[in-house]
Design a protein around this motif. Structure first.
Motif, PDB file in Angstrom:
ATOM      1  N   GLY A 152       0.908  -1.102  -0.022  1.00  0.00           N
ATOM      2  CA  GLY A 152       0.053  -0.077  -0.020  1.00  0.00           C
ATOM      3  C   GLY A 152       0.901   1.098   0.000  1.00  0.00           C
ATOM      4  O   GLY A 152       0.458   2.553  -0.088  1.00  0.00           O
ATOM      5  N   SER A 153       2.233   1.136   0.157  1.00  0.00           N
ATOM      6  CA  SER A 153       3.075   2.315   0.227  1.00  0.00           C
ATOM      7  C   SER A 153       2.727   2.970  -1.119  1.00  0.00           C
ATOM      8  O   SER A 153       3.073   4.257  -1.196  1.00  0.00           O
ATOM      9  N   ALA A 154       2.709   2.458  -2.467  1.00  0.00           N
ATOM     10  CA  ALA A 154       2.564   3.248  -3.371  1.00  0.00           C
ATOM     11  C   ALA A 154       1.267   3.914  -3.406  1.00  0.00           C
ATOM     12  O   ALA A 154       1.420   5.294  -4.008  1.00  0.00           O
ATOM     13  N   ARG A 155       0.293   3.731  -3.035  1.00  0.00           N
ATOM     14  CA  ARG A 155      -1.008   4.728  -2.774  1.00  0.00           C
ATOM     15  C   ARG A 155      -0.486   5.633  -2.011  1.00  0.00           C
ATOM     16  O   ARG A 155      -0.954   6.895  -2.156  1.00  0.00           O
ATOM     17  N   ASP A 156       0.031   5.496  -0.716  1.00  0.00           N
ATOM     18  CA  ASP A 156       0.574   6.352   0.305  1.00  0.00           C
ATOM     19  C   ASP A 156       1.215   7.563  -0.408  1.00  0.00           C
ATOM     20  O   ASP A 156       1.279   8.888   0.090  1.00  0.00           O
ATOM     21  N   ARG A 157       2.148   7.152  -1.487  1.00  0.00           N
ATOM     22  CA  ARG A 157       2.916   7.949  -2.205  1.00  0.00           C
ATOM     23  C   ARG A 157       2.215   9.044  -3.100  1.00  0.00           C
ATOM     24  O   ARG A 157       2.774  10.218  -3.577  1.00  0.00           O
ATOM     25  N   ILE A 158       0.898   8.641  -3.462  1.00  0.00           N
ATOM     26  CA  ILE A 158       0.068   9.552  -4.409  1.00  0.00           C
ATOM     27  C   ILE A 158      -0.616  10.543  -3.520  1.00  0.00           C
ATOM     28  O   ILE A 158      -1.545  10.056  -2.761  1.00  0.00           O
ATOM     29  N   THR A 159      -0.440  11.678  -3.245  1.00  0.00           N
ATOM     30  CA  THR A 159      -1.044  12.802  -2.401  1.00  0.00           C
ATOM     31  C   THR A 159      -2.403  12.631  -2.703  1.00  0.00           C
ATOM     32  O   THR A 159      -3.262  12.998  -1.654  1.00  0.00           O
ATOM     33  N   ALA A 160      -2.807  12.483  -3.965  1.00  0.00           N
ATOM     34  CA  ALA A 160      -4.433  12.737  -4.137  1.00  0.00           C
ATOM     35  C   ALA A 160      -5.273  11.696  -3.422  1.00  0.00           C
ATOM     36  O   ALA A 160      -6.180  11.905  -3.267  1.00  0.00           O
ATOM     37  N   SER A 161      -4.403  10.386  -3.074  1.00  0.00           N
ATOM     38  CA  SER A 161      -5.260   9.512  -2.377  1.00  0.00           C
ATOM     39  C   SER A 161      -5.645   9.926  -1.042  1.00  0.00           C
ATOM     40  O   SER A 161      -6.370   9.280  -0.394  1.00  0.00           O
ATOM     41  N   GLU A 162      -5.170  11.067  -0.474  1.00  0.00           N
ATOM     42  CA  GLU A 162      -5.364  11.483   0.969  1.00  0.00           C
ATOM     43  C   GLU A 162      -6.913  11.896   0.759  1.00  0.00           C
ATOM     44  O   GLU A 162      -7.752  11.957   1.894  1.00  0.00           O
ATOM     45  N   HIS A 163      -7.449  12.284  -0.442  1.00  0.00           N
ATOM     46  CA  HIS A 163      -8.910  12.751  -0.443  1.00  0.00           C
ATOM     47  C   HIS A 163      -9.735  12.117  -1.594  1.00  0.00           C
ATOM     48  O   HIS A 163     -10.969  12.539  -1.886  1.00  0.00           O
ATOM     49  N   ASP A 164      -9.182  11.239  -2.411  1.00  0.00           N
ATOM     50  CA  ASP A 164      -9.489  10.697  -3.520  1.00  0.00           C
ATOM     51  C   ASP A 164      -9.449   9.132  -3.497  1.00  0.00           C
ATOM     52  O   ASP A 164      -8.464   8.786  -3.216  1.00  0.00           O
ATOM     53  N   ASP A 165     -10.562   8.395  -3.571  1.00  0.00           N
ATOM     54  CA  ASP A 165     -10.360   6.953  -3.704  1.00  0.00           C
ATOM     55  C   ASP A 165      -9.817   6.681  -4.948  1.00  0.00           C
ATOM     56  O   ASP A 165      -8.931   5.286  -5.048  1.00  0.00           O
ATOM     57  N   LEU A 166      -9.497   7.257  -6.025  1.00  0.00           N
ATOM     58  CA  LEU A 166      -8.865   7.142  -7.350  1.00  0.00           C
ATOM     59  C   LEU A 166      -9.660   5.766  -8.214  1.00  0.00           C
ATOM     60  O   LEU A 166      -8.874   5.160  -8.687  1.00  0.00           O
ATOM     61  N   ASP A 167     -10.709   5.671  -7.800  1.00  0.00           N
ATOM     62  CA  ASP A 167     -11.275   4.423  -8.670  1.00  0.00           C
ATOM     63  C   ASP A 167     -11.347   4.465  -9.884  1.00  0.00           C
ATOM     64  O   ASP A 167     -11.707   5.784 -10.451  1.00  0.00           O
ATOM     65  N   GLY A 168     -11.311   3.507 -10.787  1.00  0.00           N
ATOM     66  CA  GLY A 168     -11.280   3.344 -12.075  1.00  0.00           C
ATOM     67  C   GLY A 168     -12.741   3.369 -12.526  1.00  0.00           C
ATOM     68  O   GLY A 168     -13.742   3.062 -12.192  1.00  0.00           O
ATOM     69  N   GLU A 169     -12.774   4.198 -13.779  1.00  0.00           N
ATOM     70  CA  GLU A 169     -14.077   4.315 -14.491  1.00  0.00           C
ATOM     71  C   GLU A 169     -14.536   2.938 -14.895  1.00  0.00           C
ATOM     72  O   GLU A 169     -15.688   2.569 -14.998  1.00  0.00           O
ATOM     73  N   LEU A 170     -13.536   2.048 -15.303  1.00  0.00           N
ATOM     74  CA  LEU A 170     -14.042   0.862 -16.186  1.00  0.00           C
ATOM     75  C   LEU A 170     -13.527  -0.227 -15.092  1.00  0.00           C
ATOM     76  O   LEU A 170     -11.942  -0.231 -14.842  1.00  0.00           O
ATOM     77  N   PHE A 171     -14.395  -1.216 -14.562  1.00  0.00           N
ATOM     78  CA  PHE A 171     -13.716  -2.145 -13.670  1.00  0.00           C
ATOM     79  C   PHE A 171     -13.113  -3.421 -14.290  1.00  0.00           C
ATOM     80  O   PHE A 171     -12.149  -4.050 -13.711  1.00  0.00           O
ATOM     81  N   GLU A 172     -13.688  -4.125 -15.287  1.00  0.00           N
ATOM     82  CA  GLU A 172     -13.202  -4.955 -15.849  1.00  0.00           C
ATOM     83  C   GLU A 172     -13.576  -5.035 -17.567  1.00  0.00           C
ATOM     84  O   GLU A 172     -14.268  -4.009 -17.956  1.00  0.00           O
ATOM     85  N   TYR A 173     -12.987  -5.921 -18.202  1.00  0.00           N
ATOM     86  CA  TYR A 173     -13.081  -5.756 -19.698  1.00  0.00           C
ATOM     87  C   TYR A 173     -12.868  -7.131 -20.333  1.00  0.00           C
ATOM     88  O   TYR A 173     -12.006  -8.100 -19.639  1.00  0.00           O
ATOM     89  N   THR A 174     -13.353  -7.409 -21.252  1.00  0.00           N
ATOM     90  CA  THR A 174     -13.227  -8.498 -22.348  1.00  0.00           C
ATOM     91  C   THR A 174     -12.552  -8.045 -23.588  1.00  0.00           C
ATOM     92  O   THR A 174     -12.989  -7.076 -24.143  1.00  0.00           O
ATOM     93  N   PRO A 175     -11.286  -8.542 -23.809  1.00  0.00           N
ATOM     94  CA  PRO A 175     -10.654  -7.929 -25.092  1.00  0.00           C
ATOM     95  C   PRO A 175     -11.428  -8.045 -26.387  1.00  0.00           C
ATOM     96  O   PRO A 175     -12.191  -8.813 -26.522  1.00  0.00           O
ATOM     97  N   THR A 176     -11.417  -7.029 -26.924  1.00  0.00           N
ATOM     98  CA  THR A 176     -12.295  -6.629 -28.239  1.00  0.00           C
ATOM     99  C   THR A 176     -11.859  -7.875 -29.128  1.00  0.00           C
ATOM    100  O   THR A 176     -10.885  -8.286 -29.478  1.00  0.00           O
ATOM    101  N   GLU A 177     -12.895  -8.344 -30.130  1.00  0.00           N
ATOM    102  CA  GLU A 177     -12.914  -9.015 -31.209  1.00  0.00           C
ATOM    103  C   GLU A 177     -12.723  -8.261 -32.636  1.00  0.00           C
ATOM    104  O   GLU A 177     -12.632  -8.942 -33.531  1.00  0.00           O
ATOM    105  N   VAL A 178     -12.907  -6.903 -32.366  1.00  0.00           N
ATOM    106  CA  VAL A 178     -13.094  -6.155 -33.634  1.00  0.00           C
ATOM    107  C   VAL A 178     -11.909  -6.189 -34.297  1.00  0.00           C
ATOM    108  O   VAL A 178     -10.701  -6.123 -33.659  1.00  0.00           O
TER     109      VAL A 178
END
Length: 341
Positions: A152-178
């Motif tokens: 967890g030290s990497a998150r602690d070194r990102i100062t925005a994590s003190e007030h932001d969960d930094l959650d990703g907008e996309l949680f999972e994916y299946t690789p495109t077949e296009v």
């Protein structure tokens, strides 16, 4: 945060005074062979050396998990407005708009604006200028940190994590077949994707180099290879790069660049998956096993969380596992346009 004393010294840094964000870009060429990819990249290099030139210009080559050869530039502008001026030059605009849709070569461009409080760094204790460490370290003051050597030290070194969960907008994916070959595609980048660049420089090493290549390097490569073909981890892309001089000569330096759906995806793999635990164990065994000998390899990383609308990606005639093309089925508004031929 933990009160535990780290087992050994590591350094960290942030941006120079007055710099609030930087722009990191990757410009790449993809082809059947490294010679073809490097030849194509040679068309880009003169453009990067004119106008508002970048603060940092690094070069490398690699073969991806699907057998395609790549040549790439890893470029930092410490002023995103300077990048905007550079990219607006007619010659640069013409280059990207004129890439052919047919033939053996593909091209890509990925950019990310990284706010000062959305990045963390970690370095073995070396003067970056003495070791010619690339990335942002050439232009900043680097010094000791106790925020390391625990999960967890990497998150602690990102100062925005003190007030932001930094959650990703996309949680999972299946690789495109296009089928993306023969197309020009702009892929919207989801918010809070995570970018890592982790690097090794053994040019001055006489003590640790052999141990690294015998015991750490192989498990590191195995972990990167696993991520490259394991979308369940949330890894979008890994690039295992042999670094080069700007003229194209291979040097004794390498790095891995990875895109993840979020910081948490990267951290979950790091703390829980066998492939990273083996890297972690081999690294610490090396660090603790030299009877106090000072570390003479330069190892470092930069980990960034990219806010929504702060990243762009463009691919011309690239296969569908290139960069953000792999999540194409999960994002809206991707643009498919004919390129000039």
């Amino acid at each position: 945060m933990t009160d535990t004393e780290p087992r050994f010294e590591m350094w960290s840094t942030t941006y120079p005074e007055g710099v609030t964000e930087i722009l990191f870009a990757q410009f790449g060429a993809q082809a059947p062979t490294l010679d073809e990819a490097n030849s194509a990249l040679g068309e880009i290099i003169p453009l990067v050396e004119q106008g508002d030139v970048p603060t940092v210009l690094d070069r490398g080559q690699f073969v991806d998990a699907y057998g395609y050869a790549h040549a790439t530039l890893m470029v930092y502008w410490f002023d995103p407005e300077a990048y905007a001026r550079w990219s607006a030059q007619p010659a640069v605009q013409e280059f990207w708009s004129s890439r052919p849709l047919s033939g053996p070569v593909g091209y890509y461009r990925e950019t990310a604006v990284i706010p000062r409080d959305h990045i963390e760094t970690l370095y073995t204790p070396h003067d970056p200028k003495e070791y010619d460490t690339p990335g942002i370290a050439q232009h900043v003051e680097v010094g000791p940190t106790k925020v390391h050597d625990y999960w967890g030290s990497a998150r602690d070194r990102i100062t925005a994590s003190e007030h932001d969960d930094l959650d990703g907008e996309l949680f999972e994916y299946t690789p495109t077949e296009v089928d993306t070959k023969g197309k020009r595609i702009e892929v919207p980048v989801p918010g809070n994707v995570c970018l890592i660049r982790t690097a090794q420089d053994w040019r001055k090493s006489t003590v640790f180099k052999d141990d690294y290549f015998a015991n750490v390097g192989p498990v590191k490569d195995a972990g990167v290879d696993y991520l490259a073909v394991s979308p369940a981890t949330g890894c979008i892309q890994t690039r295992k790069i042999d670094e080069q001089s700007i003229d194209g000569d291979v040097i004794e330096r390498s790095c891995t660049i990875g895109w993840f759906l979020s910081l948490e995806h990267l951290m979950t793999w790091s703390r829980a998956h066998r492939t990273h635990l083996e890297i972690y164990g081999a690294f610490f065994e090396m660090m603790m096993g030299k009877d106090g000998e000072p570390m003479d390899m330069s190892l470092w990383h930069e980990v960034s969380v990219i806010p929504k609308d702060a990243a762009t990606s463009l691919y011309v005639n690239c296969h569908n596992r290139t960069g953000f093309l792999t999540i194409l089925d999960h994002v809206d508004g991707h643009v498919l346009e004919p390129a000039k031929t």
